[in-house]
Every structure is written in C-alpha cells, then in structure tokens.
Design an enzyme around this catalytic site. Structure first.
Site, mmCIF file in Angstrom:
data_model
loop_
_atom_site.group_PDB
_atom_site.id
_atom_site.type_symbol
_atom_site.label_atom_id
_atom_site.label_comp_id
_atom_site.label_asym_id
_atom_site.label_seq_id
_atom_site.Cartn_x
_atom_site.Cartn_y
_atom_site.Cartn_z
ATOM 1 N N LEU A 34 0.833 -1.210 0.000
ATOM 2 C CA LEU A 34 0.000 0.000 0.000
ATOM 3 C C LEU A 34 0.868 1.261 0.000
ATOM 4 C CD1 LEU A 34 -3.046 -0.956 2.292
ATOM 5 C CD2 LEU A 34 -2.831 -1.107 -0.197
ATOM 6 N N THR A 99 12.285 -2.034 -4.269
ATOM 7 C CA THR A 99 11.153 -2.945 -4.537
ATOM 8 C C THR A 99 11.401 -3.801 -5.773
ATOM 9 O OG1 THR A 99 9.452 -1.684 -3.405
ATOM 10 C CG2 THR A 99 8.723 -2.998 -5.276
ATOM 11 N N THR A 133 7.624 -5.525 -18.320
ATOM 12 C CA THR A 133 7.250 -4.433 -19.216
ATOM 13 C C THR A 133 8.028 -4.468 -20.524
ATOM 14 O OG1 THR A 133 7.355 -2.028 -19.409
ATOM 15 C CG2 THR A 133 8.920 -3.022 -17.916
ATOM 16 N N ASP A 134 7.445 -3.860 -21.556
ATOM 17 C CA ASP A 134 8.168 -3.727 -22.830
ATOM 18 C C ASP A 134 9.323 -2.733 -22.721
ATOM 19 O OD1 ASP A 134 6.661 -1.373 -22.649
ATOM 20 O OD2 ASP A 134 5.645 -1.624 -24.576
ATOM 21 N N GLU A 135 9.311 -1.911 -21.657
ATOM 22 C CA GLU A 135 10.343 -0.863 -21.552
ATOM 23 C C GLU A 135 11.745 -1.429 -21.386
ATOM 24 O OE1 GLU A 135 9.586 2.609 -19.332
ATOM 25 O OE2 GLU A 135 7.444 2.612 -19.771
ATOM 26 N N TYR A 159 13.564 3.163 -13.893
ATOM 27 C CA TYR A 159 12.446 2.199 -13.783
ATOM 28 C C TYR A 159 12.718 0.974 -14.655
ATOM 29 C CZ TYR A 159 8.067 -0.037 -15.140
ATOM 30 O OH TYR A 159 7.106 -0.971 -15.435
ATOM 31 N N LYS A 163 13.379 -2.996 -13.659
ATOM 32 C CA LYS A 163 12.541 -4.113 -14.127
ATOM 33 C C LYS A 163 13.411 -5.122 -14.898
ATOM 34 C CE LYS A 163 8.642 -4.666 -13.894
ATOM 35 N NZ LYS A 163 7.784 -5.316 -12.862
ATOM 36 N N ASN A 189 -0.676 -0.229 -20.424
ATOM 37 C CA ASN A 189 -2.067 -0.556 -20.088
ATOM 38 C C ASN A 189 -2.867 0.723 -19.849
ATOM 39 O OD1 ASN A 189 -2.229 -3.668 -18.258
ATOM 40 N ND2 ASN A 189 -0.749 -3.094 -19.805
ATOM 41 N N LYS A 198 -0.513 8.880 -14.516
ATOM 42 C CA LYS A 198 -0.162 8.354 -15.844
ATOM 43 C C LYS A 198 -0.953 9.107 -16.918
ATOM 44 C CE LYS A 198 2.320 5.167 -13.718
ATOM 45 N NZ LYS A 198 1.938 3.856 -13.296
ATOM 46 N N ASN A 258 1.424 9.983 -28.532
ATOM 47 C CA ASN A 258 0.794 10.559 -27.325
ATOM 48 C C ASN A 258 -0.202 11.673 -27.660
ATOM 49 O OD1 ASN A 258 2.313 8.851 -25.739
ATOM 50 N ND2 ASN A 258 3.923 10.357 -25.339
HETATM 51 P P1 NAD Z 1 0.950 0.362 -9.747
HETATM 52 O O1 NAD Z 1 2.021 1.321 -9.402
HETATM 53 O O2 NAD Z 1 -0.415 0.864 -10.052
HETATM 54 O O3 NAD Z 1 0.775 -0.723 -8.576
HETATM 55 C C1 NAD Z 1 1.867 -1.298 -7.930
HETATM 56 C C2 NAD Z 1 1.352 -1.947 -6.651
HETATM 57 O O4 NAD Z 1 2.480 -2.581 -6.002
HETATM 58 C C3 NAD Z 1 0.766 -0.957 -5.658
HETATM 59 O O5 NAD Z 1 -0.441 -1.460 -5.130
HETATM 60 C C4 NAD Z 1 1.824 -0.844 -4.573
HETATM 61 O O6 NAD Z 1 1.296 -0.566 -3.287
HETATM 62 C C5 NAD Z 1 2.443 -2.235 -4.622
HETATM 63 N N1 NAD Z 1 3.815 -2.270 -4.104
HETATM 64 C C6 NAD Z 1 4.819 -1.414 -4.395
HETATM 65 N N2 NAD Z 1 5.933 -1.775 -3.725
HETATM 66 C C7 NAD Z 1 5.633 -2.903 -3.044
HETATM 67 C C8 NAD Z 1 6.369 -3.762 -2.190
HETATM 68 N N3 NAD Z 1 7.655 -3.509 -1.911
HETATM 69 N N4 NAD Z 1 5.763 -4.840 -1.658
HETATM 70 C C9 NAD Z 1 4.440 -5.087 -1.923
HETATM 71 N N5 NAD Z 1 3.697 -4.297 -2.709
HETATM 72 C C10 NAD Z 1 4.282 -3.218 -3.273
HETATM 73 O O7 NAD Z 1 1.525 -0.485 -10.968
HETATM 74 P P2 NAD Z 1 0.760 -1.170 -12.185
HETATM 75 O O8 NAD Z 1 0.652 -0.192 -13.281
HETATM 76 O O9 NAD Z 1 -0.439 -1.835 -11.684
HETATM 77 O O10 NAD Z 1 1.861 -2.238 -12.620
HETATM 78 C C11 NAD Z 1 1.867 -3.542 -12.056
HETATM 79 C C12 NAD Z 1 3.019 -4.332 -12.656
HETATM 80 O O11 NAD Z 1 2.869 -4.400 -14.069
HETATM 81 C C13 NAD Z 1 4.389 -3.699 -12.405
HETATM 82 O O12 NAD Z 1 5.304 -4.724 -12.164
HETATM 83 C C14 NAD Z 1 4.708 -2.994 -13.723
HETATM 84 O O13 NAD Z 1 6.094 -2.922 -13.920
HETATM 85 C C15 NAD Z 1 4.040 -3.914 -14.700
HETATM 86 N N6 NAD Z 1 3.595 -3.292 -15.958
HETATM 87 C C16 NAD Z 1 2.796 -2.170 -15.930
HETATM 88 C C17 NAD Z 1 2.325 -1.641 -17.129
HETATM 89 C C18 NAD Z 1 1.424 -0.429 -17.165
HETATM 90 O O14 NAD Z 1 1.144 0.088 -18.246
HETATM 91 N N7 NAD Z 1 0.941 0.069 -16.023
HETATM 92 C C19 NAD Z 1 2.676 -2.244 -18.350
HETATM 93 C C20 NAD Z 1 3.502 -3.385 -18.333
HETATM 94 C C21 NAD Z 1 3.940 -3.891 -17.129
HETATM 95 O O1 DAU Z 2 5.292 0.465 -21.601
HETATM 96 C C1 DAU Z 2 4.835 -0.060 -20.383
HETATM 97 C C2 DAU Z 2 4.976 0.984 -19.298
HETATM 98 O O2 DAU Z 2 3.899 1.919 -19.489
HETATM 99 C C3 DAU Z 2 4.917 0.403 -17.897
HETATM 100 O O3 DAU Z 2 6.016 -0.460 -17.712
HETATM 101 C C4 DAU Z 2 4.942 1.526 -16.838
HETATM 102 O O4 DAU Z 2 4.795 0.971 -15.552
HETATM 103 C C5 DAU Z 2 3.784 2.457 -17.126
HETATM 104 O O5 DAU Z 2 3.820 3.553 -16.221
HETATM 105 C C6 DAU Z 2 3.852 2.984 -18.559
HETATM 106 O O6 DAU Z 2 5.015 3.827 -18.719
HETATM 107 P P1 DAU Z 2 4.976 5.174 -19.581
HETATM 108 O O7 DAU Z 2 6.088 6.044 -19.170
HETATM 109 O O8 DAU Z 2 4.860 4.860 -21.045
HETATM 110 O O9 DAU Z 2 3.539 5.759 -19.099
HETATM 111 P P2 DAU Z 2 3.080 7.272 -18.790
HETATM 112 O O10 DAU Z 2 1.582 7.216 -18.684
HETATM 113 O O11 DAU Z 2 3.843 7.869 -17.680
HETATM 114 O O12 DAU Z 2 3.458 8.023 -20.116
HETATM 115 C C7 DAU Z 2 2.916 7.626 -21.375
HETATM 116 C C8 DAU Z 2 3.507 8.546 -22.420
HETATM 117 O O13 DAU Z 2 2.963 9.865 -22.231
HETATM 118 C C9 DAU Z 2 5.015 8.693 -22.315
HETATM 119 O O14 DAU Z 2 5.546 8.799 -23.624
HETATM 120 C C10 DAU Z 2 5.206 10.003 -21.550
HETATM 121 C C11 DAU Z 2 4.004 10.814 -21.961
HETATM 122 N N1 DAU Z 2 3.458 11.762 -20.968
HETATM 123 C C12 DAU Z 2 3.220 11.295 -19.704
HETATM 124 C C13 DAU Z 2 2.719 12.136 -18.731
HETATM 125 C C14 DAU Z 2 2.481 11.627 -17.332
HETATM 126 C C15 DAU Z 2 3.161 13.071 -21.312
HETATM 127 O O15 DAU Z 2 3.347 13.466 -22.492
HETATM 128 N N2 DAU Z 2 2.654 13.898 -20.361
HETATM 129 C C16 DAU Z 2 2.433 13.502 -19.063
HETATM 130 O O16 DAU Z 2 1.997 14.329 -18.228
#
Ligand code: NAD
Ligand code: DAU
Length: 354
Positions: A34, A99, A133-135, A159, A163, A189, A198, A258
């Site tokens: 949390l 983490t 992640t694809d990153e 980040y 990962k 996502n 995000k 974007n």
């Molecule tokens: P998020 O930041 O919304 O959620 C992360 C969760 O992990 C939170 O509930 C946080 O409290 C918990 N957490 C953080 N540190 C922790 C710890 N040390 N122990 C236990 N819980 C902990 O992230 P998300 O967007 O839901 O992403 C989830 C996973 O998917 C991540 O591993 C991320 O790298 C991966 N991922 C995300 C995306 C995306 O677009 N969001 C895409 C590809 C992969």
């Molecule tokens: O590709 C998967 C990744 O997608 C995950 O691994 C990460 O956990 C997730 O956060 C996400 O990363 P991004 O950096 O791509 O997501 P974000 O929403 O932060 O940004 C999406 C794109 O938009 C990126 O090119 C940066 C841009 N951006 C983002 C913000 C927050 C802006 O132009 N303005 C903004 O204010």
C-alpha cells in the site's frame, strides 16, 4: 488451491484480482505494501469475499512471504508488486531499486525455499509468473519491427533498468535452480483504477478540472496501448499453459502517438461531457519540457502468445478508450479520493518547472 498475488491493490493487480474472482473459484492471497499507488478501494467489491485474503506487507520481507506461502499452501505466485512510474524513477530511483530489484530477489528466495520443500507433484505444478514491461527492450525507431521476445535488453530509465534486473533474476532462478517461472513483458495498459499520474487518467482528470493537458516534448512518442482486462486475460492464459522458463510479450497492436491519444480523449469528452462554455477540451493541450531520456517508440510483437496459447486482445483502442473515459466519468468519487496527499505533492514536483 490458492494463488498469491503481489501488488494486487495497484492498477493492474487489482483488475487482475477482480477478474480472477469473477472467472474462477480459486482463492487469492493478496500481499501489497500500500504505497501511494496501492488503493484498497479498488477491491471494495471483494472486501467480504472469503476467497480474497488481503495482507498489508512488503515483498522485501522474506519471512512474511515465506509464511504466507506455507500457511496458504500457495500453488502459484503472480508478481505485480513494483514501483511503476517512469517520471518518479527519474526524480528518485531508490524505491525502484528496493522494490523492483531487492524485493523481486527476496520474493524469489522465499519462493525457492517454499518450492524446494514441496512434494514432487506440487513442485511440478507450481508456477511463478513475473509481470514485466516492454520498456526493458529500450526504444524503437520508426519503421523498426516491434519487440519480439528475443530483442536485446536496453533499458533507458531507472524504472526500466530495475525491471530488467528483476527479469534477469527470474530467468537465472529458472536456469540455476529450476524454479518453474514464466515472464510476461507487456505494453502500456489503460482502463479502470489507473492512477492519475499516468498520461491517460491524468489527461481525463485535468480536462474535467479545466487544467492544462501536459504533452511532453513534441507529443510524437509512440506507445502500444492495451486495455487492462486484456492484459489480465493474457496473464491467466500464460499461467495456465505457458511453457516453463519462457517469456511472452503481450501487446494490443495499438501503436499511437501521445498527442493523438490525448486528442482522442478530448473528442470523447466533448461528446460525453461537453465543457460548460461549449469549447473543445483540446484547447487545454499544452506542450511542456520533455521527460529526460524519453523513449521514442515502443511496439510489441505478440505473435508468440497468439501462436502458442491462442491469446488475442478483445478490445480495440477505440472500444477500450470509450470504456475507460466512461468509467472515469462514473467514478469521480474514486478519483477524488486518490487526488490528495502524496499525489498532490507529486503533481507540484513533476510539473512546476515544465
Ligand atoms: P501500480 O504502481 O499501479 O501498482 C503497484 C502496486 O504494487 C501498488 O499497489 C503498490 O502498493 C504495490 N507495491 C509497491 N511496492 C511494493 C512492495 N515492496 N511490496 C508489496 N507491494 C508493493 O503499478 P501497475 O501499473 O499496476 O503495474 C503492475 C506491474 O505491471 C508492475 O510490475 C509494472 O512494472 C508492470 N507493468 C505495468 C504496465 C502499465 O502500463 N501500467 C505495463 C507493463 C507492465
Ligand atoms: O510500456 C509499459 C509501461 O507503461 C509500464 O512499464 C509503466 O509501468 C507504465 O507507467 C507505462 O510507462 P509510460 O512512461 O509509457 O507511461 P506514462 O503514462 O507515464 O506516459 C505515457 C507517455 O505519455 C510517455 O511517452 C510520456 C508521456 N506523458 C506522460 C505524462 C504523465 C506526457 O506526455 N505527459 C504527461 O503528463
């Protein structure tokens, strides 16, 4: 049978837990620290469901995790827990190292100890699925083919480097100890419960609040968008039938710049909740200083997952984004609750000089 989900109060983890309990009867133990990103409100609908056991805890805590594995006779772990926001990793990488690297390592150690003491059948059936992640693959130029699972690792942000480190540890635990692991690398996502730091939820919320919609740099960076429930169904599919030690890329075949994503959001809001002055939301778009080291393009080749496991996304970008905008309009109370405390100070820190 019971699975252990880590990070199940975050964006994707909570969607996964809700979908899991809606589609099968198997119980879920959900361990989440949390942090600012974890929100138990996401799980309000399963609060009284006996199949969902929530534990506030840190994946860095080996004893806690080992105890949960033993006490609940866990048959699979799905590891979502992470620090996930690239901009936060640029301002302060420390939590990401803790983490995403140390936490993944300790989790793997606890799982290795538990798995090593299971009987032969349970050992063979056990799974550790690591959500990545694809990153980790770095940035693509326009015209380059999308990332396949064999693409070299070239993480560019703290980040993605953290990962990548966790992916390597998972791979090594399979190669060295035979731990039955699966790794998924997914693209961006979007959908319900997406934290409004995000791009997509931030812009929906800023639009509704009359604030600027901040586009980093020229807005021509490309992401490959996937509706969160499609990500969850892919993970379930890999968990069921994925080949041990394999990596599966997950993507939506939805490459978008974007600026186009934000313009689409604006058009949708113009239709669903027009501005009171009748003007288009797109007037709120502003270009701000770029993210340092900003990756230009991500794109996922998800053909392996389709070929081997028959998975394809259900949503197109158009259907998914419409559902998402409608969800945020209907859940302004959820947004209001997260728009406080740490989130507000983060907005000041990230956008004040841009
Ligand atoms: P998020 O930041 O919304 O959620 C992360 C969760 O992990 C939170 O509930 C946080 O409290 C918990 N957490 C953080 N540190 C922790 C710890 N040390 N122990 C236990 N819980 C902990 O992230 P998300 O967007 O839901 O992403 C989830 C996973 O998917 C991540 O591993 C991320 O790298 C991966 N991922 C995300 C995306 C995306 O677009 N969001 C895409 C590809 C992969
Ligand atoms: O590709 C998967 C990744 O997608 C995950 O691994 C990460 O956990 C997730 O956060 C996400 O990363 P991004 O950096 O791509 O997501 P974000 O929403 O932060 O940004 C999406 C794109 O938009 C990126 O090119 C940066 C841009 N951006 C983002 C913000 C927050 C802006 O132009 N303005 C903004 O204010």
């Amino acid at each position: 049978m019971t699975i252990l989900v880590t990070g199940g109060a975050g964006f994707i983890g909570s969607n996964f837990v809700l979908d899991w309990l809606a589609t099968c009867d198997e119980a879920v133990v959900n361990v989440d620290k949390l942090t600012y990103a974890g929100n138990l409100q996401n799980l309000a609908s399963v609060q009284h469901d006996a199949r969902h056991v929530f534990v506030r805890g840190d994946i860095v805590d080996y004893d806690l995790v080992l105890g949960l594995l033993q006490r609940h006779g866990i048959r699979a772990v799905v590891n979502f827990a992470a620090e996930s926001h690239v901009d936060r990793s640029i301002h302060g990488p420390e939590d990401f190292i803790q983490t995403n690297i140390v936490g993944s390592f300790r989790l793997l150690e606890a799982v290795r100890a538990y798995w090593g003491n299971l009987d032969a059948d349970a050992r063979a059936a056990f799974r550790f699925l690591h959500v990545s992640t694809d990153e980790v693959y770095g940035s693509l130029a326009i015209g380059e083919p999308p990332f396949a699972e064999t693409h070299p690792y070239q993480p560019n942000s703290p980040y993605s480097a953290s990962k990548a480190a966790s992916d390597h540890l998972v791979r090594a635990y399979h190669h060295t100890y035979g731990l039955p692991v699966l790794t998924t690398n997914c693209s961006n996502n979007y959908g319900p419960y997406h934290f409004p730091e995000k791009l997509i939820p931030l812009c929906i919320q800023n639009a509704l609040s009359g604030k600027p919609l901040p586009i980093y740099g020229d807005g021509q960076q490309i992401r490959d968008w996937l509706y969160v429930q499609d990500h969850c169904s892919a993970i379930r599919r890999v968990l069921e039938d994925g080949r041990l030690g394999e990596v599966y890329n997950i993507g939506g075949w939805n490459e978008k710049a974007n600026l186009d994503v934000v313009k689409t959001l604006c058009t949708m809001l113009d239709e669903l909740q027009p501005r009171s002055d009748g003007k288009p939301y797109a007037e709120q778009i502003v270009f701000v200083t770029d993210r340092p080291g900003h990756d230009r393009r991500y794109a996922i080749d998800a053909r392996k997952l389709e070929r081997e496991l028959g998975w394809r996304p259900v949503e197109t970008f158009e259907t998914g984004i419409r559902k998402t905008v409608a969800w945020y309009l209907a859940h302004q109370d959820w947004v209001a609750n997260v728009m406080s405390g740490d989130y507000q100070s983060w907005l000041d820190k990230n956008y004040e000089d841009r």
